[in-house]
Design a protein around this motif. Structure first.
Motif, mmCIF file in Angstrom:
data_model
loop_
_atom_site.group_PDB
_atom_site.id
_atom_site.type_symbol
_atom_site.label_atom_id
_atom_site.label_comp_id
_atom_site.label_asym_id
_atom_site.label_seq_id
_atom_site.Cartn_x
_atom_site.Cartn_y
_atom_site.Cartn_z
ATOM 1 N N SER A 247 -32.016 27.680 10.246
ATOM 2 C CA SER A 247 -32.312 26.407 9.600
ATOM 3 C C SER A 247 -32.221 26.563 8.090
ATOM 4 O O SER A 247 -32.511 27.630 7.544
ATOM 5 C CB SER A 247 -33.714 25.919 9.973
ATOM 6 N N LYS A 248 -31.809 25.495 7.418
ATOM 7 C CA LYS A 248 -31.683 25.533 5.974
ATOM 8 C C LYS A 248 -31.779 24.122 5.427
ATOM 9 O O LYS A 248 -31.430 23.158 6.111
ATOM 10 C CB LYS A 248 -30.344 26.166 5.568
ATOM 11 N N ARG A 249 -32.258 23.986 4.184
ATOM 12 C CA ARG A 249 -32.330 22.670 3.551
ATOM 13 C C ARG A 249 -31.824 22.777 2.124
ATOM 14 O O ARG A 249 -31.879 23.826 1.490
ATOM 15 C CB ARG A 249 -33.741 22.090 3.602
ATOM 16 N N LEU A 250 -31.308 21.634 1.614
ATOM 17 C CA LEU A 250 -30.725 21.590 0.280
ATOM 18 C C LEU A 250 -31.188 20.324 -0.413
ATOM 19 O O LEU A 250 -31.091 19.228 0.145
ATOM 20 C CB LEU A 250 -29.193 21.602 0.363
ATOM 21 N N ASP A 251 -31.693 20.472 -1.632
ATOM 22 C CA ASP A 251 -32.141 19.331 -2.413
ATOM 23 C C ASP A 251 -30.925 18.652 -3.036
ATOM 24 O O ASP A 251 -30.214 19.239 -3.850
ATOM 25 C CB ASP A 251 -33.110 19.797 -3.495
ATOM 26 N N LEU A 252 -30.680 17.384 -2.666
ATOM 27 C CA LEU A 252 -29.537 16.634 -3.191
ATOM 28 C C LEU A 252 -29.892 15.807 -4.412
ATOM 29 O O LEU A 252 -29.036 15.151 -4.999
ATOM 30 C CB LEU A 252 -28.970 15.712 -2.097
ATOM 31 N N GLY A 253 -31.167 15.830 -4.813
ATOM 32 C CA GLY A 253 -31.603 15.034 -5.952
ATOM 33 C C GLY A 253 -32.105 13.662 -5.525
ATOM 34 O O GLY A 253 -31.871 13.207 -4.400
ATOM 35 N N ASN A 254 -32.812 12.996 -6.431
ATOM 36 C CA ASN A 254 -33.352 11.658 -6.179
ATOM 37 C C ASN A 254 -34.238 11.624 -4.936
ATOM 38 O O ASN A 254 -34.290 10.614 -4.218
ATOM 39 C CB ASN A 254 -32.228 10.630 -6.036
#
Length: 363
Positions: A211-218
């Motif tokens: 599992s992984k997550r990425l901050d895309l902003g806003n």
């Protein structure tokens, strides 16, 4: 180095050696052109000390088909270009492999794929199986000039002009150059103008491990769990009322936030996973990622409509488009720590932990 005996792969083999790399050569003989194919193999063995492997493929494929990728007849089946490519790339998988593809091959590929699919895609500098193409920035006439300057002979495939790639190379591209002399460069520019993924985003989507997550902003995050991915809003401070999808969540308690479900989430003070809570409440998998959780730090204190907590109220509504512009209250969770119904086990609540009676409120 996967070599055919042509100028491109011969050039690549020689350049890599001159740069100090330890290079061995491998030639796959598909046996499609009879004596000419055997001569190519002999040339590669004598010049580059190439290992020669049999790449004839399926037993039912004719060995003397006149061209690579020619249309097959029922009586004389011929291998497709994809089949031949798969055969070539099935050898030496335990080593770093390279091919001699050039910018000229790239132009032909871009043009072919534009015509057949409408998309300007090309040859990758590195395939998923690790095969690399170090000469992609170099043109074919440059590899030929390099071979001549260094006294290197090279082979020319007499059947190339009979293939689709040969048609593009010998007839279509010369006509395009009559329209504009920079036709080749402009076709390559179509690749440069394609929307490209950010490296971090490409890395996240390029693997299905863990599992992984990425901050895309806003306040938006992209979450991937194995082979599934979804967008998730970041944690929102629960100060007064917070709208999360169809839910309106309210609390006057301090230190609470609302966020989406994350793999591994557990109920505060309990061992039960939120995933199991969803399963027990029969929440469809497709709805779980968008379901709000009320958290304090990393602990989940409430799951609206399913698990109650004192001092937190949640209402789920769906806007109607009828003329009376009414709002249907689909579910209400007044989270005041009831002892008469355990939401994880059902009780007086219906599906998804909502009250069984549905009310309507008009404007």
């Amino acid at each position: 180095m996967l070599v055919s005996g042509g100028a491109d792969s011969t050039c690549a083999w020689h350049v890599l050696r001159e740069l100090g790399y330890r290079v061995s050569a491998l030639h796959v003989n598909h046996g499609l052109r009879g004596e000419e194919a055997d001569e190519d193999a002999r040339f590669c063995r004598e010049l580059m000390d190439a290992e020669i492997v049999d790449g004839r493929g399926r037993p039912d494929v004719a060995r003397d088909v006149g061209m690579e990728g020619v249309a097959a007849s029922p009586a004389r089946p011929g291998p497709s270009e994809d089949e031949l490519r798969a055969i070539r790339y099935s050898f030496a998988t335990d080593r770093l492999r390279a091919t001699g593809h050039t910018a000229s091959d790239q132009v032909e590929t871009v043009l072919y794929r534009l015509v057949t699919s409408g998309r300007p895609t090309g040859i990758k500098a590195k395939r998923e199986d690790g095969v690399v193409r170090p000469l992609l920035p170099v043109w074919r006439d440059e590899t030929e000039a390099y071979c001549r300057a260094n006294g290197l002979d090279f082979r020319t495939d007499s059947t190339n002009r009979d293939t689709t790639r040969g048609l593009i190379r010998e007839r279509i591209l010369p006509l395009l150059r009559e329209i504009h002399p920079a036709a080749d460069d402009n076709l390559l520019r179509a690749l440069e103008q394609r929307p490209t993924l950010q490296p971090a985003l490409a890395e996240l989507l390029g693997s299905t491990a863990g599992s992984k997550r990425l901050d895309l902003g806003n306040g938006v995050q992209l979450v991937r769990e194995y082979d599934r991915a979804w967008l998730e809003r970041g944690p929102v401070a629960l100060e007064g009322a917070v709208r999360w999808g169809d839910w309106t969540i309210e609390s006057e308690l301090a230190g609470l936030k609302v966020r989406g479900w994350r793999p591994g989430d557990r109920l505060a003070g309990r061992r039960k996973k939120i995933q199991d809570v969803f399963v027990d409440a029969k929440i469809p998998r497709s709805e779980r990622e968008a379901w709000p959780l009320v958290v304090r730090g990393d602990e989940v204190v409430a799951v609206p409509g399913i698990v109650e907590a004192e001092g937190i109220t949640a209402v789920q509504t769906t806007e109607r488009t009828t003329d009376d512009r009414s709002i249907e209250i689909r579910g209400r969770a007044d989270m005041r720590g009831t002892t008469t119904a355990n939401d994880e086990e059902g009780g007086s609540r219906g599906k998804h932990g909502f009250p069984r009676d549905t009310k309507r409120v008009s404007d």
